[in-house]
Scaffold this active site. Sequence first.
Site, PDB file in Angstrom:
ATOM      1  N   ARG A  18       0.803  -1.218   0.000  1.00  0.00           N
ATOM      2  CA  ARG A  18       0.000   0.000   0.000  1.00  0.00           C
ATOM      3  C   ARG A  18       0.841   1.274   0.000  1.00  0.00           C
ATOM      4  NH1 ARG A  18      -5.510  -0.658   1.386  1.00  0.00           N
ATOM      5  NH2 ARG A  18      -5.630   1.610   1.114  1.00  0.00           N
ATOM      6  N   HIS A  43      15.944 -10.262   5.078  1.00  0.00           N
ATOM      7  CA  HIS A  43      16.590 -10.688   3.834  1.00  0.00           C
ATOM      8  C   HIS A  43      16.332  -9.612   2.775  1.00  0.00           C
ATOM      9  CE1 HIS A  43      17.530 -14.282   0.963  1.00  0.00           C
ATOM     10  NE2 HIS A  43      17.835 -13.126   0.384  1.00  0.00           N
ATOM     11  N   HIS A  50      10.461  -6.425  -0.406  1.00  0.00           N
ATOM     12  CA  HIS A  50       9.924  -6.556   0.959  1.00  0.00           C
ATOM     13  C   HIS A  50      10.800  -5.727   1.900  1.00  0.00           C
ATOM     14  CE1 HIS A  50      12.801  -9.809   0.544  1.00  0.00           C
ATOM     15  NE2 HIS A  50      11.957 -10.548  -0.139  1.00  0.00           N
ATOM     16  N   GLU A  70      20.396 -11.820   6.064  1.00  0.00           N
ATOM     17  CA  GLU A  70      20.730 -12.834   5.069  1.00  0.00           C
ATOM     18  C   GLU A  70      20.536 -12.286   3.668  1.00  0.00           C
ATOM     19  OE1 GLU A  70      18.107 -16.040   6.189  1.00  0.00           O
ATOM     20  OE2 GLU A  70      16.515 -15.322   4.854  1.00  0.00           O
ATOM     21  N   THR A 100      12.008 -16.784  -4.105  1.00  0.00           N
ATOM     22  CA  THR A 100      12.451 -17.110  -2.752  1.00  0.00           C
ATOM     23  C   THR A 100      13.688 -17.983  -2.865  1.00  0.00           C
ATOM     24  OG1 THR A 100      11.757 -17.991  -0.594  1.00  0.00           O
ATOM     25  CG2 THR A 100      11.018 -19.197  -2.550  1.00  0.00           C
ATOM     26  N   HIS A 190      13.553 -22.602   6.175  1.00  0.00           N
ATOM     27  CA  HIS A 190      12.771 -22.594   4.941  1.00  0.00           C
ATOM     28  C   HIS A 190      11.642 -23.625   5.035  1.00  0.00           C
ATOM     29  CE1 HIS A 190      12.526 -20.766   0.914  1.00  0.00           C
ATOM     30  NE2 HIS A 190      11.765 -21.819   0.678  1.00  0.00           N
ATOM     31  N   ASP A 191      10.425 -23.098   5.128  1.00  0.00           N
ATOM     32  CA  ASP A 191       9.194 -23.897   5.156  1.00  0.00           C
ATOM     33  C   ASP A 191       9.028 -24.733   6.422  1.00  0.00           C
ATOM     34  OD1 ASP A 191       8.416 -22.800   2.778  1.00  0.00           O
ATOM     35  OD2 ASP A 191       8.911 -24.545   1.558  1.00  0.00           O
ATOM     36  N   GLY A 213       9.842 -17.442   8.833  1.00  0.00           N
ATOM     37  CA  GLY A 213       9.118 -16.240   8.475  1.00  0.00           C
ATOM     38  C   GLY A 213       7.747 -16.495   7.904  1.00  0.00           C
TER      39      GLY A 213
END
Length: 237
Positions: A18, A43, A50, A70, A100, A190-191, A213
């Site tokens: 936004r 990151h 982001h 990172e 990613t 990761h995941d 995250g």
Amino acid sequence: MVRLSVNINKIATLRNARGSNLPDVLKAALDCERFGAQGITVHPRPDERHIRFRDARDLKPLLTTEFNIEGNPTAEFIDLVLEILPAQVTLVPDDPGQLTSDHGWDTVKYQGKLKDIIKSFHRSGIRTSIFLDPDTRMVEYAKATGTDRIELYTESYAKEYPVDRESAIRPFTEAAKAAQKLGLGLNAGHDLNLENLKYFADHIPGLLEVSIGHALICDALYYGLENTIQLYLRQLQ
């Protein structure tokens, strides 16, 4: 107990959608600390889709827990890290525009490059970690780069966990044992999520830290941020 570092990239993604400062990334990071997170991970990518480089600069004087930055060690990234001096830098071999992180370093091919970068970070007192697939050969060659730690890339574990968790964890256990023998510290990420995290933490020898995250922020939409962080911490006890 394995430390939980919360990656706040997804909070920044929502803010950037936004063009305002809602949600406030700095406040969110401080809230994560207040709710029990033992570290904050960011990151920053070259397109700043982001986390922005300015976010990293603004966070450093505010955080009281471990700050982990990172990313792909471009010249701009290296300059940022040496300016901010976080507790830890995690080197990730991202390609430009990559959605990613999706692979670890080839520590044979890039050993010389990694050695030089890690030396510069060590001169500034920054602990280094490098992102690796669960491959014992890559772990062995990681030692020669001079890195302090490795971070195991856990996407394959997360994908295979619902099907056969014993098979899914096996290469990670082997990589962790190799790291222990070499005296390398061990992180992972990761995941990882509320479904698969406890089994992973219980079966990986020497695991020091996980960086989470996407799943954690998604869970926070349903459970609230404070409750979600507590739920993740319980999985690591």
